[in-house]
Design a protein around this motif. Structure first.
Motif, mmCIF file in Angstrom:
data_model
loop_
_atom_site.group_PDB
_atom_site.id
_atom_site.type_symbol
_atom_site.label_atom_id
_atom_site.label_comp_id
_atom_site.label_asym_id
_atom_site.label_seq_id
_atom_site.Cartn_x
_atom_site.Cartn_y
_atom_site.Cartn_z
ATOM 1 N N SER A 80 0.825 -1.215 0.000
ATOM 2 C CA SER A 80 0.000 0.000 0.000
ATOM 3 C C SER A 80 0.855 1.261 0.000
ATOM 4 C CB SER A 80 -0.949 0.009 1.199
ATOM 5 O OG SER A 80 -0.211 0.183 2.400
ATOM 6 N N LYS A 81 2.160 1.129 0.361
ATOM 7 C CA LYS A 81 3.077 2.269 0.360
ATOM 8 C C LYS A 81 3.909 2.326 -0.926
ATOM 9 C CE LYS A 81 2.093 3.286 4.645
ATOM 10 N NZ LYS A 81 1.478 4.521 5.067
ATOM 11 N N ALA A 82 3.754 1.332 -1.775
ATOM 12 C CA ALA A 82 4.498 1.291 -3.040
ATOM 13 C C ALA A 82 3.870 2.266 -4.027
ATOM 14 C CB ALA A 82 4.485 -0.128 -3.606
ATOM 15 N N PRO A 83 4.589 2.589 -5.105
ATOM 16 C CA PRO A 83 3.994 3.482 -6.106
ATOM 17 C C PRO A 83 2.667 2.910 -6.617
ATOM 18 C CG PRO A 83 6.328 3.125 -6.559
ATOM 19 C CD PRO A 83 5.956 2.191 -5.453
ATOM 20 N N PRO A 84 1.712 3.767 -6.928
ATOM 21 C CA PRO A 84 0.379 3.297 -7.351
ATOM 22 C C PRO A 84 0.421 2.333 -8.530
ATOM 23 C CG PRO A 84 0.372 5.680 -7.044
ATOM 24 C CD PRO A 84 1.788 5.223 -6.884
ATOM 25 N N GLU A 85 1.381 2.534 -9.448
ATOM 26 C CA GLU A 85 1.449 1.662 -10.625
ATOM 27 C C GLU A 85 2.123 0.319 -10.333
ATOM 28 O OE1 GLU A 85 5.058 4.323 -10.583
ATOM 29 O OE2 GLU A 85 2.913 4.590 -10.243
ATOM 30 N N MET A 86 2.713 0.154 -9.127
ATOM 31 C CA MET A 86 3.405 -1.103 -8.771
ATOM 32 C C MET A 86 3.141 -1.434 -7.316
ATOM 33 S SD MET A 86 6.610 -1.763 -11.119
ATOM 34 C CE MET A 86 6.737 -3.329 -10.431
ATOM 35 N N ARG A 87 1.952 -1.775 -6.990
ATOM 36 C CA ARG A 87 1.597 -2.099 -5.608
ATOM 37 C C ARG A 87 2.136 -3.476 -5.239
ATOM 38 N NH1 ARG A 87 0.443 2.480 -2.964
ATOM 39 N NH2 ARG A 87 -1.287 3.615 -3.885
ATOM 40 N N LEU A 88 3.446 -3.534 -5.051
ATOM 41 C CA LEU A 88 4.139 -4.789 -4.756
ATOM 42 C C LEU A 88 4.942 -4.649 -3.473
ATOM 43 C CD1 LEU A 88 5.549 -5.381 -8.349
ATOM 44 C CD2 LEU A 88 3.607 -6.568 -7.298
#
Length: 195
Positions: A154-162
Motif C-alpha cells: 500500500s506504500k508502493a507506487p500506485p502503478e506497482m503495488r508490490l
C-alpha cells in the motif's frame, strides 16, 4: 675382514626391513587419508529471484552502497558513495534527521517528518549499486543506480503495488552549502520491475 663384513650385513637386513615396513605404513596412511578426502564442494546454482516461490524472502539484500568500476573512477566517487550510504541507511532505520542531511533543502520542505514517515515507514532498501556518474550542466552530477526496495504494497507506487520492487533510477546530485545533496528526481528516470 670377513667378520666385519658379516657384522655389517647382519645390521643391513634389519635396517632394510624397518625401512620397508615404515614405507608400507606411510603408503597405507596416505592411501587411507586420500580415501577420506571429500570432493570439493561446488556452490549451488543460484536461480534468479523471479523463479523462487517467495521472491521477497531474501530481499532487499545488503544495504551497503557499492560502486561499479566505472562509477568508482569518478573523482567524487567516495563522497557520492558516502552520501548515498547515509541516505539509504536513514531510510532503513527510519531516521528522518539523517535523511534531511542527504537531500536539498527544497525536498526537506516538501517532505515534513510526518509525511516522510507515512511514505517510508515500511521501506527497506538494499542491493544498492551505483553504475555511472556523469557530469551535467552547472556542476551537477547524474548518478545512475539500481536497488531493491521491500515495503508494504500500500506504500508502493500506485502503478506497482508490490512488496518487492527492483529500481533503476537516476539521482541528480547538486552542490548545496559545500556538500553534495540529492535533488528532485528526474522526470521519467525510474524504471521498475517485480522482484
Amino acid at each position: 675382514m670377513r667378520t666385519s663384513k658379516r657384522a655389517g650385513q647382519r645390521w643391513l637386513l634389519p635396517v632394510v626391513l624397518v625401512a620397508a615396513v615404515f614405507a608400507v605404513g606411510v603408503g597405507l596412511g596416505v592411501r587411507e587419508l586420500s580415501a577420506r578426502v571429500e570432493p570439493p564442494v561446488v556452490p549451488a546454482v543460484v536461480l534468479p529471484e523471479t523463479t523462487s516461490r517467495n521472491p521477497a524472502v531474501n530481499q532487499p539484500g545488503p544495504d551497503t552502497v557499492q560502486l561499479t568500476q566505472d562509477a568508482a573512477s569518478h573523482p567524487h566517487a567516495e563522497e557520492i558513495r558516502e552520501l548515498l550510504q547515509r541516505h539509504f541507511s536513514a531510510i532503513n532505520r527510519g531516521d528522518y534527521e539523517v535523511w534531511k542531511t542527504t537531500v536539498v533543502q527544497a525536498r526537506v520542505q516538501e517532505m515534513p517528518q510526518s509525511k516522510w514517515r507515512a511514505e517510508y515507514e515500511s521501506t527497506q532498501d538494499g542491493s544498492i549499486y551505483v553504475h555511472r556518474v556523469d557530469p551535467t550542466s552547472g556542476g551537477a552530477l547524474r548518478v545512475m543506480l539500481s536497488l531493491v526496495s521491500v515495503q508494504d504494497p500500500s506504500k508502493a507506487p500506485p502503478e506497482m503495488r508490490l512488496n518487492c520492487i527492483r529500481w533503476r533510477v537516476v539521482y541528480p546530485l547538486v552542490p548545496e552549502n559545500g556538500n553534495w545533496k540529492i535533488n528532485h528526481g528526474l522526470y521519467n528516470s525510474a524504471r521498475t520491475a517485480r522482484c
